[in-house]
Write a protein that holds these residues in place. Sequence first.
Motif, PDB file in Angstrom:
ATOM      1  N   ALA A  89      -8.531   8.775 -10.676  1.00 57.33           N
ATOM      2  CA  ALA A  89      -7.506   9.462 -11.084  1.00 57.33           C
ATOM      3  C   ALA A  89      -7.510  10.897 -10.160  1.00 57.33           C
ATOM      4  O   ALA A  89      -8.465  11.761 -10.460  1.00 57.33           O
ATOM      5  CB  ALA A  89      -7.454   9.819 -12.419  1.00 57.33           C
ATOM      6  N   VAL A 136      -6.880   4.689 -11.908  1.00 59.04           N
ATOM      7  CA  VAL A 136      -5.827   4.465 -11.968  1.00 59.04           C
ATOM      8  C   VAL A 136      -5.480   3.205 -11.318  1.00 59.04           C
ATOM      9  O   VAL A 136      -6.196   2.797 -10.271  1.00 59.04           O
ATOM     10  CB  VAL A 136      -4.725   5.412 -11.133  1.00 59.04           C
ATOM     11  CG1 VAL A 136      -3.550   5.141 -11.093  1.00 59.04           C
ATOM     12  CG2 VAL A 136      -5.272   6.863 -11.389  1.00 59.04           C
ATOM     13  N   TYR A 185      -2.993   0.097  -9.522  1.00 57.73           N
ATOM     14  CA  TYR A 185      -1.972  -0.196  -8.881  1.00 57.73           C
ATOM     15  C   TYR A 185      -2.000  -1.606  -8.607  1.00 57.73           C
ATOM     16  O   TYR A 185      -2.900  -2.341  -8.730  1.00 57.73           O
ATOM     17  CB  TYR A 185      -2.040   0.563  -7.345  1.00 57.73           C
ATOM     18  CG  TYR A 185      -2.549   2.070  -7.785  1.00 57.73           C
ATOM     19  CD1 TYR A 185      -1.489   3.184  -7.500  1.00 57.73           C
ATOM     20  CD2 TYR A 185      -3.727   2.428  -7.520  1.00 57.73           C
ATOM     21  CE1 TYR A 185      -1.710   4.303  -7.691  1.00 57.73           C
ATOM     22  CE2 TYR A 185      -4.147   3.888  -7.722  1.00 57.73           C
ATOM     23  CZ  TYR A 185      -2.992   4.766  -7.725  1.00 57.73           C
ATOM     24  OH  TYR A 185      -3.159   6.010  -7.750  1.00 57.73           O
ATOM     25  N   MET A 231      -0.745   3.235  -2.765  1.00 53.85           N
ATOM     26  CA  MET A 231      -0.798   3.771  -4.097  1.00 53.85           C
ATOM     27  C   MET A 231       0.461   4.614  -4.425  1.00 53.85           C
ATOM     28  O   MET A 231       0.415   5.840  -4.818  1.00 53.85           O
ATOM     29  CB  MET A 231      -2.064   4.572  -4.119  1.00 53.85           C
ATOM     30  CG  MET A 231      -3.035   3.736  -4.155  1.00 53.85           C
ATOM     31  SD  MET A 231      -4.518   4.753  -4.424  1.00 53.85           S
ATOM     32  CE  MET A 231      -4.848   5.584  -2.711  1.00 53.85           C
ATOM     33  N   PRO A 275       1.650   3.938  -9.386  1.00 53.19           N
ATOM     34  CA  PRO A 275       0.640   3.800 -10.285  1.00 53.19           C
ATOM     35  C   PRO A 275       1.238   3.181 -11.579  1.00 53.19           C
ATOM     36  O   PRO A 275       2.325   3.388 -12.028  1.00 53.19           O
ATOM     37  CB  PRO A 275       0.397   5.283 -10.665  1.00 53.19           C
ATOM     38  CG  PRO A 275       1.491   6.248 -10.444  1.00 53.19           C
ATOM     39  CD  PRO A 275       2.048   5.655  -9.184  1.00 53.19           C
ATOM     40  N   VAL A 323      -3.504   4.035 -16.342  1.00 48.10           N
ATOM     41  CA  VAL A 323      -4.643   4.999 -16.208  1.00 48.10           C
ATOM     42  C   VAL A 323      -5.435   4.591 -17.200  1.00 48.10           C
ATOM     43  O   VAL A 323      -5.287   4.449 -18.217  1.00 48.10           O
ATOM     44  CB  VAL A 323      -4.246   6.673 -16.550  1.00 48.10           C
ATOM     45  CG1 VAL A 323      -5.512   7.427 -16.252  1.00 48.10           C
ATOM     46  CG2 VAL A 323      -3.394   7.006 -15.428  1.00 48.10           C
ATOM     47  N   ALA A 373       1.015   5.454 -16.605  1.00 53.74           N
ATOM     48  CA  ALA A 373       0.540   6.523 -15.588  1.00 53.74           C
ATOM     49  C   ALA A 373       1.942   7.232 -14.970  1.00 53.74           C
ATOM     50  O   ALA A 373       3.038   6.543 -15.004  1.00 53.74           O
ATOM     51  CB  ALA A 373      -0.018   5.740 -14.355  1.00 53.74           C
ATOM     52  N   HIS A 418      -0.041  10.853 -10.873  1.00 49.69           N
ATOM     53  CA  HIS A 418      -1.423   9.778 -10.571  1.00 49.69           C
ATOM     54  C   HIS A 418      -1.043   8.945  -9.294  1.00 49.69           C
ATOM     55  O   HIS A 418      -1.845   8.110  -8.992  1.00 49.69           O
ATOM     56  CB  HIS A 418      -1.414   8.925 -11.807  1.00 49.69           C
ATOM     57  CG  HIS A 418      -1.977   9.514 -13.125  1.00 49.69           C
ATOM     58  ND1 HIS A 418      -1.176   9.459 -14.118  1.00 49.69           N
ATOM     59  CD2 HIS A 418      -3.143  10.090 -13.454  1.00 49.69           C
ATOM     60  CE1 HIS A 418      -1.862  10.314 -14.992  1.00 49.69           C
ATOM     61  NE2 HIS A 418      -3.007  10.500 -14.484  1.00 49.69           N
ATOM     62  N   ARG A 419      -0.291   9.213  -8.477  1.00 48.40           N
ATOM     63  CA  ARG A 419      -0.060   8.523  -7.189  1.00 48.40           C
ATOM     64  C   ARG A 419      -1.167   9.138  -6.298  1.00 48.40           C
ATOM     65  O   ARG A 419      -1.548  10.405  -6.205  1.00 48.40           O
ATOM     66  CB  ARG A 419       1.118   8.958  -6.363  1.00 48.40           C
ATOM     67  CG  ARG A 419       2.577   8.316  -7.151  1.00 48.40           C
ATOM     68  CD  ARG A 419       3.650   8.902  -6.567  1.00 48.40           C
ATOM     69  NE  ARG A 419       4.988   8.371  -7.012  1.00 48.40           N
ATOM     70  CZ  ARG A 419       6.265   8.413  -6.465  1.00 48.40           C
ATOM     71  NH1 ARG A 419       6.310   9.470  -5.539  1.00 48.40           N
ATOM     72  NH2 ARG A 419       7.152   8.001  -6.922  1.00 48.40           N
TER      73      ARG A 419
END
Length: 419
Positions: A303, A319, A321, A328, A331, A334, A400, A404-405
């Motif tokens: 993260a 995180v 994906y 990414m 997201p 998490v 997410a 959180h990208r």
Amino acid sequence: MTAPAWSSAAATAWLSARSACWSDPRLSAVGWALIVALFVATDTSGACSEAAPCTIDRTDVVGAIVVVAALAHIGWLVWIPYVAWITTPVIVVVSAVSPGAIVGEAASWVLWLVVPAAAWTLATLWWQRSGRVRQFEAVAPLASALAVPPVSKWAWDRRTIRLLVGFAALAASAGLVAYTLHWQATEDAHVREATRVPGTVLAHLDDGYALKVRVSPPGSDVRTLETFDASGYPVGSPVHVLVDGSWARLAAEPFDPTGWYMLAAGAALVGATLVGTVLAWRRRLAVLASGPVPALTVWAGPAPDGLLTSDSPWVRRAVVYAADDENMRRPLLVVPVEAYDLHDDDRPDDDLPDDDLPEKDDEPGPAILFGLPGDGAVLALQVEGDEPLLLLPTGPARRAGRRHRGRAVGERRAPNADR
């Protein structure tokens, strides 16, 4: 180990099955907090006096427990919303069967707000559950069955301290109840032997929570007596005092165990919450570790929120994906995790000497996701590479947000950045 890839197209269908953010049951805690505030604001109960002594009965104790339960209900909605499946109907039943225990001296019209608040809470809980079921149904056909790599039993759960604190809180609650009952019995014995004598208020002490009173014969002397509110006893005003030797108390203010019972109820609720949630969490972990579970190949990275430790960038949150979302951009989840090196006796990274830490930086990469992904699910990850790491869950997965990208593959940061 290999597992089917969770593609971006499948992730899109999974995201469309997710319930909307506005249906989060935690938001309904605001409505319940407003109801409690209105009860407090409209409370007309006055101070103790000779005309209206503060006598204590069973309703007062029940009302105190109801207040603690209402505050606990709000806390549960924020931290463990699924408990509201039980507490919400209980509040509705109590408000219908014994409205006086809730209303007390407050405005009765506030009680009518309980029904719409309960309906909204239950609706959001149902909507969240339906969304979670839809998420599982969308992704279950894609997964294959794999077993989580074996690790030592102690590695699965680090919540022993919470469990001990929970049992300690339950023991403290039982001790408070026993102490209060003993104190009440002692006070009742003094009252039976006491003599009611007149007195005169000489001064207010202890910021208005005590009085200096001159007591008339028998036992003529100056006593310091506790009070709920000294403003109800002006200096020079007459009062009546119960006297039994060295023991004395204002006749208008009998012993009130309500606060102690509220404290005991609060400790019991905290203890039950800690013990219950830890045991429920361990049961969910046992399911994940007991055998083959649905597994998918995903893209994972730490993260990017600056809360990672300097020992290992994977020790806090990972995180998730889609497997082909290497840039990414979107997201999905998490997952709170703790990292374990599969080639070093399953010791956590925090316990490894610096020279023994896996040669793995915080670069994202492919990983195997164990468990069906969904909001609140218990998931584990195995990060692929020459030095694979097993990421065991320390809490349920959460949705997410955009923050959180991650960064695109190939972008590099300076060494030790954000550490």
